[in-house]
Motif scaffolding. Structure first.
Motif, PDB file in Angstrom:
ATOM      1  N   ASN A  52      52.094  13.354   4.281  1.00  0.00           N
ATOM      2  CA  ASN A  52      53.364  13.736   4.887  1.00  0.00           C
ATOM      3  C   ASN A  52      53.432  13.251   6.339  1.00  0.00           C
ATOM      4  O   ASN A  52      54.462  12.728   6.783  1.00  0.00           O
ATOM      5  CB  ASN A  52      53.533  15.256   4.801  1.00  0.00           C
ATOM      6  CG  ASN A  52      54.965  15.680   4.978  1.00  0.00           C
ATOM      7  OD1 ASN A  52      55.865  15.055   4.439  1.00  0.00           O
ATOM      8  ND2 ASN A  52      55.174  16.734   5.734  1.00  0.00           N
ATOM      9  N   ASP A  53      52.327  13.402   7.082  1.00  0.00           N
ATOM     10  CA  ASP A  53      52.306  12.960   8.480  1.00  0.00           C
ATOM     11  C   ASP A  53      52.510  11.452   8.592  1.00  0.00           C
ATOM     12  O   ASP A  53      53.252  10.973   9.461  1.00  0.00           O
ATOM     13  CB  ASP A  53      50.988  13.361   9.151  1.00  0.00           C
ATOM     14  CG  ASP A  53      50.900  14.865   9.416  1.00  0.00           C
ATOM     15  OD1 ASP A  53      51.959  15.545   9.386  1.00  0.00           O
ATOM     16  OD2 ASP A  53      49.778  15.359   9.643  1.00  0.00           O
ATOM     17  N   GLU A  56      56.176  10.561   7.910  1.00  0.00           N
ATOM     18  CA  GLU A  56      57.028  10.872   9.063  1.00  0.00           C
ATOM     19  C   GLU A  56      56.833   9.856  10.186  1.00  0.00           C
ATOM     20  O   GLU A  56      57.797   9.468  10.854  1.00  0.00           O
ATOM     21  CB  GLU A  56      56.758  12.292   9.553  1.00  0.00           C
ATOM     22  CG  GLU A  56      57.228  13.372   8.590  1.00  0.00           C
ATOM     23  CD  GLU A  56      58.704  13.274   8.255  1.00  0.00           C
ATOM     24  OE1 GLU A  56      59.522  12.942   9.128  1.00  0.00           O
ATOM     25  OE2 GLU A  56      59.055  13.526   7.079  1.00  0.00           O
ATOM     26  N   GLU A  57      55.605   9.428  10.391  1.00  0.00           N
ATOM     27  CA  GLU A  57      55.324   8.409  11.409  1.00  0.00           C
ATOM     28  C   GLU A  57      56.024   7.092  11.060  1.00  0.00           C
ATOM     29  O   GLU A  57      56.608   6.442  11.927  1.00  0.00           O
ATOM     30  CB  GLU A  57      53.805   8.190  11.505  1.00  0.00           C
ATOM     31  CG  GLU A  57      53.396   7.113  12.477  1.00  0.00           C
ATOM     32  CD  GLU A  57      51.896   6.840  12.420  1.00  0.00           C
ATOM     33  OE1 GLU A  57      51.514   5.665  12.586  1.00  0.00           O
ATOM     34  OE2 GLU A  57      51.107   7.795  12.204  1.00  0.00           O
ATOM     35  N   LYS A  60      59.728   7.458  11.739  1.00  0.00           N
ATOM     36  CA  LYS A  60      59.944   7.446  13.190  1.00  0.00           C
ATOM     37  C   LYS A  60      59.868   6.020  13.744  1.00  0.00           C
ATOM     38  O   LYS A  60      60.636   5.645  14.631  1.00  0.00           O
ATOM     39  CB  LYS A  60      58.893   8.331  13.869  1.00  0.00           C
ATOM     40  CG  LYS A  60      59.056   8.448  15.363  1.00  0.00           C
ATOM     41  CD  LYS A  60      57.990   9.338  15.957  1.00  0.00           C
ATOM     42  CE  LYS A  60      58.040   9.288  17.465  1.00  0.00           C
ATOM     43  NZ  LYS A  60      56.915   9.996  18.063  1.00  0.00           N
ATOM     44  N   LYS A  74      58.608  13.377  -0.632  1.00  0.00           N
ATOM     45  CA  LYS A  74      59.406  12.435   0.147  1.00  0.00           C
ATOM     46  C   LYS A  74      59.206  11.025  -0.400  1.00  0.00           C
ATOM     47  O   LYS A  74      58.105  10.674  -0.835  1.00  0.00           O
ATOM     48  CB  LYS A  74      59.002  12.495   1.620  1.00  0.00           C
ATOM     49  CG  LYS A  74      59.305  13.833   2.247  1.00  0.00           C
ATOM     50  CD  LYS A  74      58.859  13.901   3.681  1.00  0.00           C
ATOM     51  CE  LYS A  74      59.147  15.301   4.235  1.00  0.00           C
ATOM     52  NZ  LYS A  74      58.667  15.447   5.588  1.00  0.00           N
TER      53      LYS A  74
END
Length: 186
Positions: A52-53, A56-57, A60, A74
């Motif tokens: 998940n991290d 998201e990175e 971004k 996701k």
């Protein structure tokens, strides 16, 4: 050209995607996902599995576009792949086709309909998913069918509607449709 395959769960999208890759030499456009890897899936080939991290990175940093959530996981596509002119094939969730087409070049979108919905449901059950996941996917089939039938704008997003009867003849017919499309792009 990117060939997109959409349709309800169990309608044969993965089967056709693999046939197009193998028989027509298309690269598999692997979607990036936080979903857990299934037993027979290969990271980087079937899908690109990330935490998940990490997902998201990537969002971004604008590396991923057309991102969405589906059944608790996701998903998204690498921007560089959607901007490529390589022959690629991928599965696209029906309600993200609008965004996909805005971000990708040369898309040939195919909507696959099973000749019999019960066969698609049986294909889903054959995956031996956890009970709750299977239940959610079966419910999603019903919602998806209603949405597609009632949404004329959604129907217009697809360049071709293909009926799968789960035979070798079906596979050959779809491959022939794509061969003809390739000749138009050449």
């Amino acid at each position: 050209m990117i060939v997109t395959l959409s349709g309800i769960t169990g309608t044969g999208k993965s089967f056709f995607k693999n046939a197009i890759s193998k028989e027509l030499g298309f690269e598999n456009l692997a979607i990036v996902t936080t979903r857990a890897k299934r037993e027979n899936e290969i990271n980087g080939i079937d899908k690109e599995f990330v935490t998940n991290d990490k997902f998201e990175e990537m969002v971004k940093n604008n590396e991923i576009v057309v991102n969405f959530e589906f059944l608790g996981a996701k998903y998204g596509y690498r921007k560089e792949k959607l901007e490529s002119y390589e022959n690629q094939v991928t599965e696209v969730h029906y309600n993200t086709i609008y965004e996909f087409k805005k971000n990708a070049k040369e898309v040939f979108s195919i909507y696959i309909i099973p000749k019999e919905v019960e066969r698609a449901k049986q294909e889903l059950k054959n995956r031996n998913l956890p009970i709750q996941v299977e239940k959610n996917r079966l419910q999603e089939i019903e919602e998806h069918i209603k949405e597609y039938q009632n949404n004329k704008e959604l129907q217009k997003q697809f360049d071709y509607v293909f009926i799968n009867d789960y035979t070798e003849k079906s596979k050959e017919a779809l491959l022939q449709i794509i061969r003809k499309k390739i000749m138009l792009y050449a």
